[in-house]
Design an enzyme around this catalytic site. Sequence first.
Site, mmCIF file in Angstrom:
data_model
loop_
_atom_site.group_PDB
_atom_site.id
_atom_site.type_symbol
_atom_site.label_atom_id
_atom_site.label_comp_id
_atom_site.label_asym_id
_atom_site.label_seq_id
_atom_site.Cartn_x
_atom_site.Cartn_y
_atom_site.Cartn_z
ATOM 1 N N ASP A 1 -4.789 -6.663 -3.020
ATOM 2 C CA ASP A 1 -5.228 -7.883 -2.339
ATOM 3 C C ASP A 1 -5.995 -7.568 -1.069
ATOM 4 O O ASP A 1 -5.754 -6.531 -0.434
ATOM 5 C CB ASP A 1 -4.014 -8.711 -1.887
ATOM 6 C CG ASP A 1 -3.282 -9.334 -3.035
ATOM 7 O OD1 ASP A 1 -3.912 -10.064 -3.795
ATOM 8 O OD2 ASP A 1 -2.066 -9.089 -3.156
ATOM 9 N N TYR B 1 -6.376 -8.109 2.928
ATOM 10 C CA TYR B 1 -5.388 -8.391 3.970
ATOM 11 C C TYR B 1 -5.318 -9.898 4.190
ATOM 12 O O TYR B 1 -6.332 -10.595 4.134
ATOM 13 C CB TYR B 1 -5.772 -7.707 5.271
ATOM 14 C CG TYR B 1 -5.772 -6.193 5.202
ATOM 15 C CD1 TYR B 1 -4.596 -5.479 4.989
ATOM 16 C CD2 TYR B 1 -6.950 -5.468 5.367
ATOM 17 C CE1 TYR B 1 -4.588 -4.094 4.938
ATOM 18 C CE2 TYR B 1 -6.960 -4.072 5.314
ATOM 19 C CZ TYR B 1 -5.772 -3.393 5.103
ATOM 20 O OH TYR B 1 -5.770 -2.027 5.060
ATOM 21 N N PHE C 1 -8.736 -1.629 1.999
ATOM 22 C CA PHE C 1 -8.107 -0.818 3.050
ATOM 23 C C PHE C 1 -8.781 -0.953 4.414
ATOM 24 O O PHE C 1 -8.246 -0.498 5.415
ATOM 25 C CB PHE C 1 -8.031 0.669 2.656
ATOM 26 C CG PHE C 1 -7.105 0.941 1.508
ATOM 27 C CD1 PHE C 1 -5.733 0.988 1.704
ATOM 28 C CD2 PHE C 1 -7.594 1.124 0.229
ATOM 29 C CE1 PHE C 1 -4.869 1.220 0.638
ATOM 30 C CE2 PHE C 1 -6.743 1.361 -0.850
ATOM 31 C CZ PHE C 1 -5.378 1.411 -0.646
ATOM 32 N N HIS D 1 0.874 5.555 -3.484
ATOM 33 C CA HIS D 1 0.154 4.658 -2.573
ATOM 34 C C HIS D 1 0.394 5.102 -1.136
ATOM 35 O O HIS D 1 1.473 5.594 -0.795
ATOM 36 C CB HIS D 1 0.658 3.220 -2.773
ATOM 37 C CG HIS D 1 -0.209 2.188 -2.150
ATOM 38 N ND1 HIS D 1 -0.109 1.839 -0.812
ATOM 39 C CD2 HIS D 1 -1.202 1.427 -2.667
ATOM 40 C CE1 HIS D 1 -1.008 0.904 -0.546
ATOM 41 N NE2 HIS D 1 -1.687 0.634 -1.651
#
Length: 224
Positions: free
Chosen positions: A66, A68, A79, A189
């Site tokens: 998703d 932020y 990111f 991750h």
Amino acid sequence: MTVKIHPSWKEQVGNEFDKPYFKKIKQHLVADHNNGKRIYPAGSKIFNAFDSTPFNEVKVVIIGQDPYHGQNQAHGLSFSVQPGVRVPPSLQNIYKELQADIPDFKIPTHGHLQSWADQGVLLLNAFLTVRAGEPASHRKIGWEEFTDEAIRRISEEKENVVFLLWGKFAQNKEVLIDNEQHLILKAAHPSPYSANNGFFGCSHFSKTNQFLTDSGQAPINWQV
């Protein structure tokens, strides 16, 4: 929502915009807007990854989930956050791995990754929008069908692209990628919950640059 993306991408995925699932995406976003819901990123930045990294320039793909969901964070690159915004925890861990992996890398004071996108790093979220303060709120409205097609097109039409698949969600995209034409690198991750389970020490950034160099491409300058 008027879709404006780089012409090279429109050539690859333009047909998707006329399909029923994409029309449902538009309807969902309009309904949220009419109900007073704030959506991130801003409309002009929803397709920023595709505008920033033309199809013919893609060398590396980093798949996120998703956008932020906090104020002023998301701007359409996975990111990455906008200038002046605190560096999120996952990106802090990405920087730590870069410092360990790339000689002379200095941990930045910001989280704006536009320079990566400008060099051919497609910073792709699987879901291109989210409601403010509601993570995963747009996961079932159709975005994944669109972004999966984008990944397929890269796999089918290009050669020697590096796919960085961090975490189980991103690794599920491996089925879309031809591993004989491209390099797939997998790790945990970078989230604080999982980075110690194999993200730290993965050396994905130096491995990426080695592969790019070996295939006659310019390496990425990871310093931002």
